[in-house]
Design a protein around this motif. Structure first.
Motif, short mmCIF file in Angstrom:
data_model
loop_
_atom_site.label_atom_id
_atom_site.label_comp_id
_atom_site.label_asym_id
_atom_site.label_seq_id
_atom_site.Cartn_x
_atom_site.Cartn_y
_atom_site.Cartn_z
N UNK A 69 0.83 -1.18 0.00
CA UNK A 69 0.00 0.00 0.00
C UNK A 69 0.87 1.24 0.00
N UNK A 70 0.27 2.43 -0.08
CA UNK A 70 1.05 3.66 -0.19
C UNK A 70 1.86 3.92 1.08
N UNK A 71 3.08 4.41 0.88
CA UNK A 71 3.96 4.77 1.98
C UNK A 71 4.66 6.09 1.64
N UNK A 72 5.04 6.88 2.65
CA UNK A 72 5.88 8.06 2.38
C UNK A 72 7.12 7.62 1.60
N UNK A 73 7.41 8.30 0.51
CA UNK A 73 8.47 7.86 -0.40
C UNK A 73 9.44 9.00 -0.68
N UNK A 74 10.69 8.77 -0.37
CA UNK A 74 11.72 9.80 -0.53
C UNK A 74 12.56 9.57 -1.78
N UNK A 75 12.80 10.65 -2.52
CA UNK A 75 13.80 10.64 -3.59
C UNK A 75 15.12 11.13 -2.98
N UNK A 76 16.13 10.26 -2.96
CA UNK A 76 17.45 10.62 -2.44
C UNK A 76 18.36 11.01 -3.60
N UNK A 77 18.99 12.17 -3.49
CA UNK A 77 19.96 12.61 -4.50
C UNK A 77 20.98 13.49 -3.77
N UNK A 78 22.09 12.88 -3.38
CA UNK A 78 23.04 13.54 -2.48
C UNK A 78 24.34 14.00 -3.13
N UNK A 79 24.68 13.46 -4.30
CA UNK A 79 25.88 13.89 -5.01
C UNK A 79 25.50 14.31 -6.42
N UNK A 80 26.29 15.22 -7.00
CA UNK A 80 25.94 15.76 -8.31
C UNK A 80 24.47 16.19 -8.33
N UNK A 81 24.09 16.96 -7.34
CA UNK A 81 22.69 17.34 -7.15
C UNK A 81 22.20 18.18 -8.33
N UNK A 82 21.08 17.82 -8.91
CA UNK A 82 20.59 18.55 -10.10
C UNK A 82 19.79 19.78 -9.70
N UNK A 83 19.38 20.54 -10.72
CA UNK A 83 18.46 21.65 -10.49
C UNK A 83 17.11 21.11 -10.02
N UNK A 84 16.35 21.98 -9.38
CA UNK A 84 15.08 21.58 -8.77
C UNK A 84 14.12 20.90 -9.76
N UNK A 85 13.95 21.37 -10.99
CA UNK A 85 12.99 20.70 -11.88
C UNK A 85 13.29 19.22 -12.10
N UNK A 86 14.57 18.84 -12.13
CA UNK A 86 14.92 17.43 -12.31
C UNK A 86 14.49 16.61 -11.10
N UNK A 87 14.76 17.15 -9.91
CA UNK A 87 14.38 16.45 -8.68
C UNK A 87 12.86 16.38 -8.55
N UNK A 88 12.19 17.46 -8.88
CA UNK A 88 10.73 17.47 -8.82
C UNK A 88 10.12 16.47 -9.80
N UNK A 89 10.76 16.29 -10.95
CA UNK A 89 10.27 15.31 -11.92
C UNK A 89 10.37 13.89 -11.38
#
Length: 316
Positions: free
Chosen positions: A278-298
């Motif tokens: 079932x649904x769970x809180x889901x994190x996108x981890x991106x800690x190195x070579x961090x992209x601009x916000x639109x990439x992370x938001x996508x």
């Protein structure tokens, strides 16, 4: 190949006979009421360069996660920004420096600083890793795996008890990414994690990318691992990117880097997980070579698309 290790051919699942170790109502002892619980929606690991972007247009991101060790200071811009974000978003605190699996005692000063952070922030969640990163007085800049033995189990449970008692809240423990398995392990990773939750009342953080990395490196079925995982204990899911290399024999070797987009097979494994959990809180981890916000938001939007069909219908 490292001495004392072997490559795996079966998923780290199965059953193991444990000695009875009843722990009455451990979970209830550490239940708390955060100002804002984590929603079953996408979150991202917060990076300071995204501060204004998040305030201006956060969608579809519904919550944020920070690394505890970056916010143990007394003040300054990082703390001010965190307080501003905490006014608008649920915050999850993810520790990387406690060395839960270390042979020595937990660092008292580190634990005290963590307690101070958790007290004033009152985050929705706190999590740490099933790993060790200290030896004597030395700190190693890595999260290293453990053999799954009764002795290790007792030590990890004692450390989790200490953390939960100090913080006054239930913590989540993250499954590791591994590259080899220890020959002296006495039980599967699934059994090890399940018994930790039973003895301590802690919850679990399921890192789906870690499952895929470990399964590829050790040649076992990641879906079988998910199917055997104690999903009822999962309070948060992590997704992240990895780097692909090859070992000395030319076989694929994946490195958990948190420095790239989530790959399609990990998205498929995540979808399989959600179908069972079932649904769970889901994190996108991106800690190195961090992209601009639109990439992370996508990336967050892709998680939102998989979560949406599982959301409870709104009553008319």
């Amino acid at each position: 190949m490292q001495p004392g290790c072997r490559t795996g051919v079966d998923p780290p699942t199965g059953t193991h006979a444990f000695l009875p170790c009843p722990r009455p109502e451990r979970r209830a002892m550490f239940d708390h009421s955060p100002d804002r619980p984590l929603p079953a929606a996408p979150g991202v690991g917060y990076k300071a360069q995204h501060f204004q972007d998040i305030l201006d247009a956060p969608a579809p991101v519904a919550w944020l996660e920070i690394h505890a060790e970056n916010y143990m200071g007394a003040g300054g811009r990082p703390i001010a920004q965190l307080k501003a974000l905490a006014d608008r978003f649920p915050i999850s605190v993810h520790g990387v420096g406690l060395s839960i699996g270390g042979e020595g005692p937990l660092n008292a000063d580190h634990l005290a600083r963590l307690k101070h952070l958790v007290k004033w922030l009152n985050p929705a969640s706190f999590s740490e890793h099933l790993a060790w990163s200290t030896h004597d007085s030395h700190f190693l800049n890595d999260l290293l795996p453990l053999p799954y033995t009764q002795a290790t189990l007792a030590r990890v449970c004692a450390h989790i008890d200490q953390v939960q008692t100090t913080l006054g809240r239930r913590m989540l423990l993250e499954n590791p990414s591994t590259y080899v398995a220890f020959t002296d392990s006495e039980m599967s990773e699934i059994d090890f994690l399940t018994e930790i939750t039973r003895r301590t009342g802690c919850g679990l953080l399921l890192d789906v990318n870690n499952v895929f990395v470990s399964a590829t490196n050790q040649n076992w079925d990641p879906r079988a691992y998910i199917d055997a995982f104690p999903l009822a204990a999962v309070g948060e899911i992590h997704l992240g990117g990895h780097e692909e290399d090859a070992d000395e024999y030319g076989a694929p070797l994946l490195i958990d880097s948190h420095g790239a987009e989530v790959v399609d097979p990990v998205w498929a494994l995540y979808a399989h997980t959600l179908a069972r959990s079932g649904p769970r809180p889901t994190l996108i981890e991106w800690d190195t070579d961090v992209p601009d916000w639109p990439v992370l938001a996508a990336e967050a939007r892709r998680a939102a698309d998989l979560l949406a069909p599982l959301a409870s219908p709104v009553a008319p």
